[in-house]
Design an enzyme around this catalytic site. Structure first.
Site, PDB file in Angstrom:
ATOM      1  CD  GLU A   1      -8.719  -8.556  -3.958  1.00  0.00           C
ATOM      2  OE1 GLU A   1      -7.768  -9.092  -3.616  1.00  0.00           O
ATOM      3  OE2 GLU A   1      -9.532  -8.062  -2.872  1.00  0.00           O
TER       4      GLU A   1
ATOM      5  CE1 TYR B   1      -9.432  -2.924   0.203  1.00  0.00           C
ATOM      6  CE2 TYR B   1      -8.374  -0.988  -0.632  1.00  0.00           C
ATOM      7  CZ  TYR B   1      -8.247  -2.135  -0.010  1.00  0.00           C
ATOM      8  OH  TYR B   1      -7.114  -2.496   0.613  1.00  0.00           O
TER       9      TYR B   1
ATOM     10  CB  THR C   1      -7.451  -6.144   9.787  1.00  0.00           C
ATOM     11  OG1 THR C   1      -8.000  -7.063   8.777  1.00  0.00           O
ATOM     12  CG2 THR C   1      -7.879  -4.738   8.853  1.00  0.00           C
TER      13      THR C   1
ATOM     14  CE  LYS D   1      -3.947  -2.388   2.486  1.00  0.00           C
ATOM     15  NZ  LYS D   1      -4.874  -2.060   3.442  1.00  0.00           N
TER      16      LYS D   1
ATOM     17  CG  ASN E   1      -3.609  -2.384   6.928  1.00  0.00           C
ATOM     18  OD1 ASN E   1      -3.270  -2.297   5.664  1.00  0.00           O
ATOM     19  ND2 ASN E   1      -4.696  -3.347   7.289  1.00  0.00           N
TER      20      ASN E   1
ATOM     21  CG  HIS F   1      -5.123  -6.146  -0.494  1.00  0.00           C
ATOM     22  ND1 HIS F   1      -6.559  -6.108   0.117  1.00  0.00           N
ATOM     23  CD2 HIS F   1      -5.357  -7.036  -1.663  1.00  0.00           C
ATOM     24  CE1 HIS F   1      -7.150  -6.793  -0.632  1.00  0.00           C
ATOM     25  NE2 HIS F   1      -6.618  -7.356  -1.610  1.00  0.00           N
TER      26      HIS F   1
HETATM   27  P1  GDP Z   1      -7.907  -6.853   5.301  1.00  0.00           P
HETATM   28  O1  GDP Z   1      -8.394  -8.037   4.647  1.00  0.00           O
HETATM   29  O2  GDP Z   1      -7.174  -7.321   6.511  1.00  0.00           O
HETATM   30  O3  GDP Z   1      -6.991  -6.112   4.458  1.00  0.00           O
HETATM   31  O4  GDP Z   1      -9.155  -6.263   6.133  1.00  0.00           O
HETATM   32  P2  GDP Z   1     -10.645  -5.791   5.196  1.00  0.00           P
HETATM   33  O5  GDP Z   1     -10.800  -6.232   4.072  1.00  0.00           O
HETATM   34  O6  GDP Z   1     -11.527  -5.692   6.614  1.00  0.00           O
HETATM   35  O7  GDP Z   1     -10.492  -4.230   5.272  1.00  0.00           O
HETATM   36  C1  GDP Z   1      -9.783  -3.492   4.357  1.00  0.00           C
HETATM   37  C2  GDP Z   1      -8.810  -2.447   4.540  1.00  0.00           C
HETATM   38  O8  GDP Z   1      -9.725  -1.425   5.165  1.00  0.00           O
HETATM   39  C3  GDP Z   1      -7.848  -2.888   5.633  1.00  0.00           C
HETATM   40  O9  GDP Z   1      -6.763  -3.532   5.095  1.00  0.00           O
HETATM   41  C4  GDP Z   1      -7.490  -1.458   6.410  1.00  0.00           C
HETATM   42  O10 GDP Z   1      -6.670  -0.641   5.466  1.00  0.00           O
HETATM   43  C5  GDP Z   1      -8.846  -0.730   6.107  1.00  0.00           C
HETATM   44  N1  GDP Z   1      -9.829  -1.022   7.340  1.00  0.00           N
HETATM   45  C6  GDP Z   1     -10.249  -2.294   7.873  1.00  0.00           C
HETATM   46  N2  GDP Z   1     -10.926  -1.914   9.062  1.00  0.00           N
HETATM   47  C7  GDP Z   1     -10.840  -0.408   9.237  1.00  0.00           C
HETATM   48  C8  GDP Z   1     -11.283   0.338  10.178  1.00  0.00           C
HETATM   49  O11 GDP Z   1     -11.949  -0.062  11.252  1.00  0.00           O
HETATM   50  N3  GDP Z   1     -10.969   1.659  10.287  1.00  0.00           N
HETATM   51  C9  GDP Z   1     -10.092   2.306   9.093  1.00  0.00           C
HETATM   52  N4  GDP Z   1      -9.771   3.403   9.082  1.00  0.00           N
HETATM   53  N5  GDP Z   1      -9.890   1.298   8.220  1.00  0.00           N
HETATM   54  C10 GDP Z   1     -10.101   0.189   8.239  1.00  0.00           C
END
Ligand code: GDP
Length: 152
Positions: free
Chosen positions: A140, A63, A105, A23, A126, A129
């Site tokens: 994707e 997304y 995450t 990222k 973080n 991805h």
């Molecule tokens: P991943 O599969 O571990 O990347 O997590 P998710 O698919 O749930 O979320 C996608 C991305 O959205 C995450 O990698 C974070 O960059 C962001 N994200 C997820 N949860 C949160 C949250 O509660 N707050 C914020 N600001 N960003 C989030």
């Protein structure tokens, strides 16, 4: 014969593929090499790679499953804030293995030795991805790469 059919099925057996992104926070902080070291060090093979700077519209499309989530605007603004590196990783069980390497995450909940535990600074920023299932991986990978750009 049985031998021929098993040889034929080997020809068609393809290892699993997953989409990985370094990222914008990872790229701007100079972590490309560290992330790739984790990937290659664990035996995942990089079969496609490019650097790009997403527009916010492209990040929203990527997304789209999260469009109802409260963090969608922030996430897509962040993902289009600078260059990112997108890669296709291949290997046995590549989807789960890459997610395990990334860590949870929320980096505060990520296991010791994972990329997010080591490098992430925020639940949103973080560093990496990874696709979460075969259907998502297919979507994707197709979002960023055509078949000629994936070097099996
Ligand atoms: P991943 O599969 O571990 O990347 O997590 P998710 O698919 O749930 O979320 C996608 C991305 O959205 C995450 O990698 C974070 O960059 C962001 N994200 C997820 N949860 C949160 C949250 O509660 N707050 C914020 N600001 N960003 C989030």
């Amino acid at each position: 014969t049985r031998k021929e059919s098993s040889a034929a099925s080997d020809v068609y057996k393809r290892q699993e593929r997953t989409l990985s992104i370094i990222k914008p926070d990872g790229v701007s902080r100079g972590l490309i090499g560290d992330v790739i070291k984790h990937i290659e060090g664990r035996g995942l093979k990089i079969v496609a790679m490019k650097m790009l700077h997403l527009t916010q519209a492209q990040a929203r499309g990527f997304y789209a499953v999260h469009r109802e989530r409260p963090f969608f605007e922030g996430l897509t603004t962040f993902m289009s804030s600078g260059p990112a590196v997108v890669m296709v990783l291949e290997g046995d069980n590549a989807i789960a293995r890459w997610r395990e390497l990334m860590g949870a995450t929320d980096y505060r909940k990520a296991a010791e030795g994972t990329i997010r535990r080591e490098f992430a600074t925020d639940i949103e920023k973080n560093v990496v991805h990874g696709s979460d299932a075969p259907e998502t991986a297919a979507f994707e990978i197709g979002y960023f790469f055509n078949r000629f750009e994936i070097l099996a």
